[in-house]
Scaffold this motif. Structure first.
Motif, PDB file in Angstrom:
ATOM      1  N   LEU A  17       0.834  -1.207   0.000  1.00  0.00           N
ATOM      2  CA  LEU A  17       0.000   0.000   0.000  1.00  0.00           C
ATOM      3  C   LEU A  17       0.861   1.246   0.000  1.00  0.00           C
ATOM      4  CD1 LEU A  17      -2.886  -0.737   2.530  1.00  0.00           C
ATOM      5  CD2 LEU A  17      -3.115  -0.281   0.105  1.00  0.00           C
ATOM      6  N   PHE A  18       1.881   1.246   0.850  1.00  0.00           N
ATOM      7  CA  PHE A  18       2.714   2.441   0.952  1.00  0.00           C
ATOM      8  C   PHE A  18       3.618   2.603  -0.260  1.00  0.00           C
ATOM      9  CE2 PHE A  18       1.636   2.138   5.473  1.00  0.00           C
ATOM     10  CZ  PHE A  18       1.174   3.429   5.641  1.00  0.00           C
ATOM     11  N   SER A  19       3.830   1.513  -1.003  1.00  0.00           N
ATOM     12  CA  SER A  19       4.674   1.618  -2.189  1.00  0.00           C
ATOM     13  C   SER A  19       3.905   2.249  -3.342  1.00  0.00           C
ATOM     14  CB  SER A  19       5.185   0.244  -2.619  1.00  0.00           C
ATOM     15  OG  SER A  19       4.124  -0.495  -3.171  1.00  0.00           O
ATOM     16  N   ALA A  20       2.609   2.346  -3.203  1.00  0.00           N
ATOM     17  CA  ALA A  20       1.804   2.929  -4.279  1.00  0.00           C
ATOM     18  C   ALA A  20       1.877   4.452  -4.223  1.00  0.00           C
ATOM     19  CB  ALA A  20       0.373   2.426  -4.171  1.00  0.00           C
ATOM     20  N   CYS A  21       0.859   5.154  -4.422  1.00  0.00           N
ATOM     21  CA  CYS A  21       0.694   6.609  -4.396  1.00  0.00           C
ATOM     22  C   CYS A  21       1.352   7.363  -5.544  1.00  0.00           C
ATOM     23  CB  CYS A  21       1.169   7.332  -3.210  1.00  0.00           C
ATOM     24  SG  CYS A  21       1.340   6.757  -1.666  1.00  0.00           S
ATOM     25  N   ARG A  22       2.629   7.735  -5.396  1.00  0.00           N
ATOM     26  CA  ARG A  22       3.170   8.717  -6.317  1.00  0.00           C
ATOM     27  C   ARG A  22       4.571   8.342  -6.791  1.00  0.00           C
ATOM     28  NH1 ARG A  22       1.098  13.083  -7.766  1.00  0.00           N
ATOM     29  NH2 ARG A  22       2.407  14.566  -8.825  1.00  0.00           N
ATOM     30  N   PRO A  23       4.637   7.468  -7.766  1.00  0.00           N
ATOM     31  CA  PRO A  23       5.958   7.071  -8.258  1.00  0.00           C
ATOM     32  C   PRO A  23       6.539   8.109  -9.201  1.00  0.00           C
ATOM     33  CG  PRO A  23       4.240   5.942  -9.471  1.00  0.00           C
ATOM     34  CD  PRO A  23       3.543   6.781  -8.438  1.00  0.00           C
ATOM     35  N   GLY A  24       7.831   7.992  -9.454  1.00  0.00           N
ATOM     36  CA  GLY A  24       8.481   8.787 -10.491  1.00  0.00           C
ATOM     37  C   GLY A  24       8.499  10.282 -10.219  1.00  0.00           C
ATOM     38  N   GLY A  25       8.426  11.047 -11.275  1.00  0.00           N
ATOM     39  CA  GLY A  25       8.461  12.510 -11.170  1.00  0.00           C
ATOM     40  C   GLY A  25       9.760  13.055 -11.720  1.00  0.00           C
ATOM     41  N   ALA A  26       9.903  14.379 -11.638  1.00  0.00           N
ATOM     42  CA  ALA A  26      11.079  15.039 -12.206  1.00  0.00           C
ATOM     43  C   ALA A  26      12.349  14.646 -11.456  1.00  0.00           C
ATOM     44  CB  ALA A  26      10.886  16.550 -12.144  1.00  0.00           C
ATOM     45  N   GLU A  27      13.403  14.365 -12.208  1.00  0.00           N
ATOM     46  CA  GLU A  27      14.690  14.007 -11.590  1.00  0.00           C
ATOM     47  C   GLU A  27      15.685  15.150 -11.684  1.00  0.00           C
ATOM     48  OE1 GLU A  27      16.387  10.084 -12.429  1.00  0.00           O
ATOM     49  OE2 GLU A  27      14.494   9.629 -13.431  1.00  0.00           O
ATOM     50  N   TYR A  28      15.611  15.930 -12.742  1.00  0.00           N
ATOM     51  CA  TYR A  28      16.568  17.011 -12.967  1.00  0.00           C
ATOM     52  C   TYR A  28      15.813  18.337 -13.072  1.00  0.00           C
ATOM     53  CZ  TYR A  28      19.217  12.908 -14.352  1.00  0.00           C
ATOM     54  OH  TYR A  28      19.803  11.684 -14.370  1.00  0.00           O
ATOM     55  N   VAL A  29      16.493  19.437 -12.759  1.00  0.00           N
ATOM     56  CA  VAL A  29      15.822  20.745 -12.846  1.00  0.00           C
ATOM     57  C   VAL A  29      15.349  21.009 -14.274  1.00  0.00           C
ATOM     58  CG1 VAL A  29      16.827  21.883 -10.843  1.00  0.00           C
ATOM     59  CG2 VAL A  29      18.067  21.891 -13.006  1.00  0.00           C
ATOM     60  N   SER A  30      16.097  20.488 -15.249  1.00  0.00           N
ATOM     61  CA  SER A  30      15.695  20.722 -16.647  1.00  0.00           C
ATOM     62  C   SER A  30      14.363  20.044 -16.965  1.00  0.00           C
ATOM     63  CB  SER A  30      16.782  20.228 -17.605  1.00  0.00           C
ATOM     64  OG  SER A  30      17.034  18.873 -17.391  1.00  0.00           O
ATOM     65  N   ASP A  31      14.000  19.010 -16.179  1.00  0.00           N
ATOM     66  CA  ASP A  31      12.700  18.347 -16.388  1.00  0.00           C
ATOM     67  C   ASP A  31      11.543  19.293 -16.101  1.00  0.00           C
ATOM     68  OD1 ASP A  31      13.937  16.016 -17.063  1.00  0.00           O
ATOM     69  OD2 ASP A  31      13.675  15.057 -15.103  1.00  0.00           O
ATOM     70  N   LEU A  32      11.832  20.360 -15.342  1.00  0.00           N
ATOM     71  CA  LEU A  32      10.771  21.292 -14.952  1.00  0.00           C
ATOM     72  C   LEU A  32      10.680  22.517 -15.867  1.00  0.00           C
ATOM     73  CD1 LEU A  32      11.309  21.186 -11.082  1.00  0.00           C
ATOM     74  CD2 LEU A  32       9.531  20.039 -12.393  1.00  0.00           C
ATOM     75  N   ASP A  33      11.566  22.569 -16.866  1.00  0.00           N
ATOM     76  CA  ASP A  33      11.525  23.708 -17.787  1.00  0.00           C
ATOM     77  C   ASP A  33      10.345  23.573 -18.740  1.00  0.00           C
ATOM     78  OD1 ASP A  33      13.796  24.661 -16.648  1.00  0.00           O
ATOM     79  OD2 ASP A  33      15.157  23.937 -18.215  1.00  0.00           O
ATOM     80  N   ILE A  34       9.605  24.646 -18.883  1.00  0.00           N
ATOM     81  CA  ILE A  34       8.544  24.644 -19.889  1.00  0.00           C
ATOM     82  C   ILE A  34       8.660  25.899 -20.753  1.00  0.00           C
ATOM     83  CG2 ILE A  34       6.888  23.173 -18.696  1.00  0.00           C
ATOM     84  CD1 ILE A  34       5.460  25.610 -17.707  1.00  0.00           C
ATOM     85  N   VAL A  35       8.231  25.749 -21.975  1.00  0.00           N
ATOM     86  CA  VAL A  35       8.295  26.845 -22.934  1.00  0.00           C
ATOM     87  C   VAL A  35       6.901  27.069 -23.502  1.00  0.00           C
ATOM     88  CG1 VAL A  35       9.306  27.670 -25.093  1.00  0.00           C
ATOM     89  CG2 VAL A  35      10.660  26.225 -23.567  1.00  0.00           C
ATOM     90  N   GLY A  36       6.408  28.271 -23.335  1.00  0.00           N
ATOM     91  CA  GLY A  36       5.093  28.603 -23.882  1.00  0.00           C
ATOM     92  C   GLY A  36       5.212  29.719 -24.903  1.00  0.00           C
ATOM     93  N   THR A  37       4.492  29.581 -26.004  1.00  0.00           N
ATOM     94  CA  THR A  37       4.490  30.648 -27.020  1.00  0.00           C
ATOM     95  C   THR A  37       3.063  30.900 -27.487  1.00  0.00           C
ATOM     96  OG1 THR A  37       4.868  29.015 -28.763  1.00  0.00           O
ATOM     97  CG2 THR A  37       6.813  30.148 -27.902  1.00  0.00           C
ATOM     98  N   ALA A  38       2.845  32.107 -27.936  1.00  0.00           N
ATOM     99  CA  ALA A  38       1.544  32.448 -28.522  1.00  0.00           C
ATOM    100  C   ALA A  38       1.772  33.537 -29.560  1.00  0.00           C
ATOM    101  CB  ALA A  38       0.592  32.942 -27.438  1.00  0.00           C
ATOM    102  N   TYR A  39       0.982  33.500 -30.604  1.00  0.00           N
ATOM    103  CA  TYR A  39       1.112  34.550 -31.626  1.00  0.00           C
ATOM    104  C   TYR A  39      -0.238  35.218 -31.837  1.00  0.00           C
ATOM    105  CZ  TYR A  39      -0.885  31.074 -34.827  1.00  0.00           C
ATOM    106  OH  TYR A  39      -1.707  30.145 -35.411  1.00  0.00           O
ATOM    107  N   SER A  40      -0.165  36.435 -32.348  1.00  0.00           N
ATOM    108  CA  SER A  40      -1.390  37.192 -32.621  1.00  0.00           C
ATOM    109  C   SER A  40      -1.998  36.695 -33.923  1.00  0.00           C
ATOM    110  CB  SER A  40      -1.058  38.680 -32.725  1.00  0.00           C
ATOM    111  OG  SER A  40      -2.127  39.363 -33.320  1.00  0.00           O
ATOM    112  N   LYS A  41      -3.303  36.490 -33.906  1.00  0.00           N
ATOM    113  CA  LYS A  41      -3.992  36.063 -35.128  1.00  0.00           C
ATOM    114  C   LYS A  41      -4.225  37.257 -36.065  1.00  0.00           C
ATOM    115  CE  LYS A  41      -6.557  32.314 -32.915  1.00  0.00           C
ATOM    116  NZ  LYS A  41      -7.890  31.875 -32.477  1.00  0.00           N
ATOM    117  N   VAL A  42      -4.019  38.435 -35.535  1.00  0.00           N
ATOM    118  CA  VAL A  42      -4.290  39.655 -36.327  1.00  0.00           C
ATOM    119  C   VAL A  42      -3.072  40.062 -37.155  1.00  0.00           C
ATOM    120  CG1 VAL A  42      -4.943  42.092 -36.147  1.00  0.00           C
ATOM    121  CG2 VAL A  42      -5.953  40.420 -34.586  1.00  0.00           C
TER     122      VAL A  42
END
Lengths: 205, 200
Positions: A17-42
């Protein structure tokens, strides 16, 4: 015998039971990098060809509101050089501010530090004292600093509204500001490359 | 952690029930290790085989060939997606996603069984109940959470093999069909279970 078997089974079961719940996840800080972009439709990107790029990277959220603060030149050049390289690779032509560019690119960074504070309320329970008053035992804490790089492309050919230029394209790179300078530079370059890669609308060639 | 404590308490309570009911010589307590494989939209969300899960059942013979009871399982699905770009309209976001699904199916069961001469019991039947779903997607420092309950039907086949008069090996295959609701699509999966059945 049977009760021992049940006990053993119960222990194994509880461990599972205790081995379940929340395995894995980010290992390196770079795993947490996200890049978002948006452009104007006009914005008509087909009619935009030239750009200007500020060499400075503004620090947003600085306490000094009278005189703006900028990122140190070494870090700023990592960012602006990479943007420059991507713009040129996409077929844009860099011009100076006085040559009436189609778009203007400005960069800014924001950092914030979050403090995680742990006060162990359970400590000592069972020795007859009951709950300790919160804060009686020294708490532990950790901090993380997160940062975002905001790249804004202003459309100088569009008419200004209330003195403001409309945004043609924007990129936000968000992640933890951790690790060595070289690691940070590599992550920043990779993230900027990704911002252009996921924005085919900026491609001219 | 709180959920785990609740389930352990339930486990302990069920043990006591078993000790009481065992006198009647017709009750069974099963516990098992459970593995899972998502189907349909769960497989689209997490295709990786789940090696994490546990379950328990309490069943009693109501007639010569019919078992009735209830069961609670816990299956954990997880997959870290490769770095990817997700585009909607004029907005694109790139990053590494970590996807989780904790599912807690709870069912009332009605099973048909047939005993063979060599100590093997074949069981088939259906469970009906609900699943508590806790689905999370981590992207960068952000988390998107969905917690909901879905209606559940569980067709199941199983077999037990007697080790001695009070213990049997248990193998079972279940199809946990969770119906979609307003919060989540159908999060259905096959579970493969191996464990022990206790009886007297």
């Amino acid at each position: 015998m049977k009760s021992k078997f049940f006990l053993a089974a119960g222990i194994i079961y509880s461990l599972l039971l205790f081995s379940a719940c929340r395995p894995g996840g980010a290992e390196y800080v770079s795993d947490l990098d996200i890049v978002g972009t948006a452009y104007s439709k006009v914005t008509d990107f087909s009619n935009r060809k030239t750009y200007t790029l500020s060499p400075n990277v503004l620090k947003v959220g600085s306490d000094n509101v009278i005189k703006p603060e900028y990122l140190d030149p070494a870090s700023a050049s990592v960012i602006t050089n990479q943007i420059d390289a991507n713009m040129k690779a996409n077929g844009w032509v860099k011009v100076d501010t006085m040559s009436n560019p189609d778009v203007s690119i400005i960069n800014s960074v924001m950092t914030s530090t979050t403090v995680y504070y742990y006060s162990n309320y359970w400590y000592g329970y069972g020795y007859g004292y009951g709950w300790y008053y919160p804060g009686y035992y020294p708490p532990t804490y950790s901090t993380t600093t997160t940062g975002s790089l905001l790249t804004q492309m202003l459309d100088l050919k569009d008419s200004a509204v209330d003195g403001r230029r409309p945004m043609a394209w924007v990129s936000v790179v968000n992640g933890l500001v951790e690790g060595s300078t070289s690691t940070f530079a590599n992550r920043a370059r990779r993230a900027i490359d990704q911002a252009f890669k996921q924005s085919p609308i900026l491609k001219k060639n | 952690m709180k959920k785990a404590i609740y389930i352990i308490c339930l486990f302990a309570l069920t043990l006591n029930t078993k000790d009481t009911k065992a006198q009647l010589n017709d009750s069974y307590f099963n516990f098992y290790y459970s593995m899972g494989l998502g189907t349909g939209e769960l497989n689209d969300f997490i295709s990786k085989y789940s090696w994490r899960g546990v379950g328990m059942e309490y069943k009693t013979e109501v007639t010569d060939n019919i078992l009735a009871g209830f069961g609670v399982d816990w299956n954990v699905f997880y997959e870290d997606m490769p770095y990817g770009t997700f585009t909607k309209d004029n907005v694109s976001v790139s990053g590494k996603q970590f996807r989780y699904l904790n599912t807690y199916p709870m069912t009332a069961k009605l099973h048909y069984y047939r005993d063979s001469d060599n100590g093997v019991r074949f069981i088939a039947g259906t469970g009906i109940g609900t699943s508590y779903m806790d689905r999370e997607v981590d992207l960068g420092q952000y988390r998107i959470s969905n917690e909901t309950w879905q209606f559940l039907i569980v067709p199941e086949i199983a077999a037990t093999y007697d080790i001695d008069a009070s213990r049997s090996l248990l193998l079972s295959l279940k199809y946990n069909y969770n119906f979609k609701n307003n919060d989540l699509p159908s999060m259905s999966y096959l579970s493969f279970n191996i464990g022990f059945a206790f009886n007297q």
